[in-house]
Design a protein around this motif. Structure first.
Motif, PDB file in Angstrom:
ATOM      1  N   SER A 125       0.817  -1.219   0.000  1.00 28.84           N
ATOM      2  CA  SER A 125       0.000   0.000   0.000  1.00 28.84           C
ATOM      3  C   SER A 125       0.849   1.267   0.000  1.00 28.84           C
ATOM      4  O   SER A 125       0.345   2.352  -0.310  1.00 28.84           O
ATOM      5  N   GLN A 126       2.137   1.140   0.341  1.00 27.64           N
ATOM      6  CA  GLN A 126       3.018   2.315   0.361  1.00 27.64           C
ATOM      7  C   GLN A 126       3.647   2.603  -0.999  1.00 27.64           C
ATOM      8  O   GLN A 126       4.284   3.636  -1.180  1.00 27.64           O
ATOM      9  N   ILE A 127       3.473   1.690  -1.952  1.00 27.47           N
ATOM     10  CA  ILE A 127       3.973   1.933  -3.303  1.00 27.47           C
ATOM     11  C   ILE A 127       3.046   2.944  -3.966  1.00 27.47           C
ATOM     12  O   ILE A 127       1.838   2.719  -4.070  1.00 27.47           O
ATOM     13  N   PRO A 128       3.565   4.093  -4.405  1.00 18.46           N
ATOM     14  CA  PRO A 128       2.694   5.119  -4.991  1.00 18.46           C
ATOM     15  C   PRO A 128       1.915   4.588  -6.193  1.00 18.46           C
ATOM     16  O   PRO A 128       2.411   3.761  -6.967  1.00 18.46           O
ATOM     17  N   ASP A 129       0.700   5.072  -6.348  1.00 15.04           N
ATOM     18  CA  ASP A 129      -0.151   4.626  -7.448  1.00 15.04           C
ATOM     19  C   ASP A 129       0.464   4.923  -8.812  1.00 15.04           C
ATOM     20  O   ASP A 129       0.218   4.200  -9.782  1.00 15.04           O
ATOM     21  N   ASN A 130       1.290   5.990  -8.878  1.00 17.81           N
ATOM     22  CA  ASN A 130       1.863   6.377 -10.173  1.00 17.81           C
ATOM     23  C   ASN A 130       3.211   5.719 -10.444  1.00 17.81           C
ATOM     24  O   ASN A 130       3.844   5.975 -11.472  1.00 17.81           O
ATOM     25  N   SER A 131       3.674   4.866  -9.523  1.00 13.85           N
ATOM     26  CA  SER A 131       4.962   4.209  -9.726  1.00 13.85           C
ATOM     27  C   SER A 131       4.811   3.029 -10.676  1.00 13.85           C
ATOM     28  O   SER A 131       3.980   2.143 -10.467  1.00 13.85           O
ATOM     29  N   ARG A 132       5.652   3.008 -11.705  1.00 12.14           N
ATOM     30  CA  ARG A 132       5.618   1.934 -12.690  1.00 12.14           C
ATOM     31  C   ARG A 132       6.932   1.165 -12.736  1.00 12.14           C
ATOM     32  O   ARG A 132       7.126   0.292 -13.596  1.00 12.14           O
ATOM     33  N   GLN A 133       7.835   1.474 -11.822  1.00 13.74           N
ATOM     34  CA  GLN A 133       9.106   0.762 -11.695  1.00 13.74           C
ATOM     35  C   GLN A 133       9.402   0.562 -10.205  1.00 13.74           C
ATOM     36  O   GLN A 133       9.439   1.531  -9.446  1.00 13.74           O
ATOM     37  N   VAL A 134       9.574  -0.692  -9.807  1.00 14.78           N
ATOM     38  CA  VAL A 134       9.846  -1.005  -8.402  1.00 14.78           C
ATOM     39  C   VAL A 134      11.078  -1.903  -8.310  1.00 14.78           C
ATOM     40  O   VAL A 134      11.124  -2.969  -8.931  1.00 14.78           O
ATOM     41  N   VAL A 135      12.072  -1.443  -7.560  1.00 10.66           N
ATOM     42  CA  VAL A 135      13.241  -2.252  -7.241  1.00 10.66           C
ATOM     43  C   VAL A 135      12.963  -2.878  -5.878  1.00 10.66           C
ATOM     44  O   VAL A 135      12.840  -2.170  -4.877  1.00 10.66           O
ATOM     45  N   THR A 136      12.822  -4.206  -5.827  1.00 11.00           N
ATOM     46  CA  THR A 136      12.522  -4.882  -4.570  1.00 11.00           C
ATOM     47  C   THR A 136      13.769  -5.600  -4.062  1.00 11.00           C
ATOM     48  O   THR A 136      14.392  -6.369  -4.792  1.00 11.00           O
ATOM     49  N   VAL A 137      14.134  -5.301  -2.832  1.00  8.90           N
ATOM     50  CA  VAL A 137      15.295  -5.925  -2.196  1.00  8.90           C
ATOM     51  C   VAL A 137      14.772  -6.940  -1.185  1.00  8.90           C
ATOM     52  O   VAL A 137      14.201  -6.569  -0.158  1.00  8.90           O
ATOM     53  N   TYR A 138      14.936  -8.211  -1.493  1.00  8.79           N
ATOM     54  CA  TYR A 138      14.481  -9.291  -0.625  1.00  8.79           C
ATOM     55  C   TYR A 138      15.644  -9.747   0.249  1.00  8.79           C
ATOM     56  O   TYR A 138      16.524 -10.494  -0.200  1.00  8.79           O
TER      57      TYR A 138
ATOM     58  N   THR B 250      17.615   2.208 -16.908  1.00  3.49           N
ATOM     59  CA  THR B 250      16.205   1.849 -16.942  1.00  3.49           C
ATOM     60  C   THR B 250      15.334   2.744 -16.068  1.00  3.49           C
ATOM     61  O   THR B 250      14.239   3.156 -16.485  1.00  3.49           O
ATOM     62  N   LEU B 251      15.782   3.031 -14.858  1.00 10.65           N
ATOM     63  CA  LEU B 251      14.959   3.808 -13.934  1.00 10.65           C
ATOM     64  C   LEU B 251      14.731   5.211 -14.487  1.00 10.65           C
ATOM     65  O   LEU B 251      15.673   5.950 -14.779  1.00 10.65           O
ATOM     66  N   ASP B 252      13.473   5.557 -14.626  1.00  9.48           N
ATOM     67  CA  ASP B 252      13.066   6.773 -15.328  1.00  9.48           C
ATOM     68  C   ASP B 252      12.210   7.633 -14.396  1.00  9.48           C
ATOM     69  O   ASP B 252      11.200   7.146 -13.874  1.00  9.48           O
TER      70      ASP B 252
ATOM     71  N   ASP C 155      17.725  10.386  -7.639  1.00  6.80           N
ATOM     72  CA  ASP C 155      19.022  10.944  -8.017  1.00  6.80           C
ATOM     73  C   ASP C 155      20.081   9.849  -8.098  1.00  6.80           C
ATOM     74  O   ASP C 155      20.028   8.858  -7.368  1.00  6.80           O
ATOM     75  N   ALA C 156      21.045  10.049  -8.973  1.00  4.89           N
ATOM     76  CA  ALA C 156      22.121   9.081  -9.181  1.00  4.89           C
ATOM     77  C   ALA C 156      23.437   9.815  -9.396  1.00  4.89           C
ATOM     78  O   ALA C 156      23.482  11.038  -9.521  1.00  4.89           O
ATOM     79  N   GLY C 157      24.508   9.041  -9.461  1.00  9.44           N
ATOM     80  CA  GLY C 157      25.816   9.642  -9.702  1.00  9.44           C
ATOM     81  C   GLY C 157      26.910   8.597  -9.600  1.00  9.44           C
ATOM     82  O   GLY C 157      26.652   7.401  -9.587  1.00  9.44           O
ATOM     83  N   GLY C 158      28.133   9.081  -9.503  1.00  6.87           N
ATOM     84  CA  GLY C 158      29.247   8.169  -9.381  1.00  6.87           C
ATOM     85  C   GLY C 158      30.547   8.788  -9.820  1.00  6.87           C
ATOM     86  O   GLY C 158      30.598   9.929 -10.296  1.00  6.87           O
ATOM     87  N   VAL C 159      31.613   8.013  -9.645  1.00  9.88           N
ATOM     88  CA  VAL C 159      32.945   8.441 -10.082  1.00  9.88           C
ATOM     89  C   VAL C 159      33.053   8.322 -11.601  1.00  9.88           C
ATOM     90  O   VAL C 159      33.694   9.156 -12.253  1.00  9.88           O
ATOM     91  N   LEU C 160      32.430   7.292 -12.160  1.00  9.38           N
ATOM     92  CA  LEU C 160      32.506   7.058 -13.599  1.00  9.38           C
ATOM     93  C   LEU C 160      31.562   7.984 -14.362  1.00  9.38           C
ATOM     94  O   LEU C 160      30.568   8.464 -13.806  1.00  9.38           O
ATOM     95  N   PRO C 161      31.847   8.207 -15.639  1.00  6.58           N
ATOM     96  CA  PRO C 161      30.952   9.029 -16.462  1.00  6.58           C
ATOM     97  C   PRO C 161      29.559   8.422 -16.548  1.00  6.58           C
ATOM     98  O   PRO C 161      29.372   7.209 -16.379  1.00  6.58           O
ATOM     99  N   ASP C 162      28.591   9.265 -16.799  1.00  8.15           N
ATOM    100  CA  ASP C 162      27.200   8.858 -16.944  1.00  8.15           C
ATOM    101  C   ASP C 162      27.085   7.752 -17.998  1.00  8.15           C
ATOM    102  O   ASP C 162      27.466   7.941 -19.149  1.00  8.15           O
ATOM    103  N   PRO C 163      26.555   6.568 -17.623  1.00  4.64           N
ATOM    104  CA  PRO C 163      26.453   5.470 -18.582  1.00  4.64           C
ATOM    105  C   PRO C 163      25.175   5.517 -19.415  1.00  4.64           C
ATOM    106  O   PRO C 163      24.858   4.567 -20.124  1.00  4.64           O
ATOM    107  N   GLY C 164      24.458   6.628 -19.324  1.00  2.00           N
ATOM    108  CA  GLY C 164      23.181   6.741 -20.013  1.00  2.00           C
ATOM    109  C   GLY C 164      22.020   6.710 -19.040  1.00  2.00           C
ATOM    110  O   GLY C 164      20.920   6.245 -19.372  1.00  2.00           O
ATOM    111  N   ALA C 165      22.251   7.249 -17.839  1.00  2.00           N
ATOM    112  CA  ALA C 165      21.226   7.242 -16.802  1.00  2.00           C
ATOM    113  C   ALA C 165      20.058   8.137 -17.181  1.00  2.00           C
ATOM    114  O   ALA C 165      20.224   9.179 -17.821  1.00  2.00           O
ATOM    115  N   ARG C 166      18.869   7.717 -16.765  1.00  4.40           N
ATOM    116  CA  ARG C 166      17.677   8.539 -16.942  1.00  4.40           C
ATOM    117  C   ARG C 166      17.444   9.446 -15.738  1.00  4.40           C
ATOM    118  O   ARG C 166      16.931  10.546 -15.885  1.00  4.40           O
TER     119      ARG C 166
END
Length: 238
Positions: A58-71, A219-221, A127-138
């Motif tokens: 129920s905490q997943i927003p209604d408008n979310s269409r991408q979910v990363v689940t950590v089991y 992928t994450l947009d 938000d994302a980032g890193g030491v390496l150049p952007d690999p094509g992040a959305r």
């Protein structure tokens, strides 16, 4: 977006959440988790995220269409599995899955600074980032040397922050991952990230193979309002 090292926060926040020199594992063996987890064939047309109970579902927003689940394997385990689910219409598809690691002492429903446990919950990913150049992040991507793991850490940890995705736990959205601001106070911890795996547990983050991080970054947009659902299996199912 490329941000200079001088303009991009400090390493102090990272040292208290994603590992430090004393906690770093000795040796420089990299994780063998670069392979995709050998799950059954991709599952499609799911009515809900598998093995996630009503409370967290129920905490997943209604408008979310991408979910990363950590089991998480267990409350006190550092082992976990990460699965990416995408939604089309009213159903979910399993897009990918990988072996991963979480906090070296497991999970906490009430995470605090230096408990070496990952926080249980549902959090946005902005938000994302890193030491390496952007690999094509959305997601907005900050490339900065200031994100680099200190060289006094064990060699196996040097590439932990080559790619990172900030988990929106006690942070300001729309800032670089290593922005030190903690709206709920220092004691609540912070700088909880998805980042590169070094083969063992973290101080609070979730770590994945490089191929997994590249996949997630590409992928994450933000238009799909991605979130992470994370915790040990018992907490997820509660």
């Amino acid at each position: 977006m490329v941000v200079s090292a001088a303009a991009c926060g400090v390493l102090l926040t990272m040292l208290t959440s994603c590992g430090d020199g004393q906690d770093a594992e000795k040796g420089d063996a990299r994780s063998a988790g670069g392979e995709q987890s050998k799950d059954k064939p991709r599952t499609v047309d799911l009515k809900r995220i598998p093995d996630v109970g009503d409370r967290m579902q129920s905490q997943i927003p209604d408008n979310s269409r991408q979910v990363v689940t950590v089991y998480g394997a267990g409350k006190n385990s550092a082992d976990s599995t990460v699965v990416l689910y995408t939604r089309t219409g009213s159903t979910w598809d399993k897009a990918a899955g990988w072996k991963a690691h979480n906090g070296k002492k497991g999970w906490a429903a009430d995470h605090h600074e230096d408990d070496k446990r990952s926080p249980v919950g549902v959090f946005t990913l902005t938000d994302a980032g890193g030491v390496l150049p952007d690999p094509g992040a959305r997601l907005p991507y900050t490339e900065s040397a200031s994100i680099q793991a200190p060289r006094y850490w064990a060699k196996s940890h040097w590439h932990d922050f080559d790619y990172v995705i900030a988990i929106d736990y006690n942070r300001v959205k729309g800032t670089a991952p290593n922005d030190p601001t903690r709206p709920e106070g220092q004691s609540k911890g912070g700088s909880i990230w998805l980042h590169m795996d070094h083969g063992s547990g973290t101080s609070a983050c979730v770590s994945l193979p490089k191929a997994a991080m590249e996949k997630l970054l590409r992928t994450l947009d933000p238009k799909q309002h991605p979130v992470v659902v994370m915790g040990d299996r018992a907490s997820l199912q509660a």
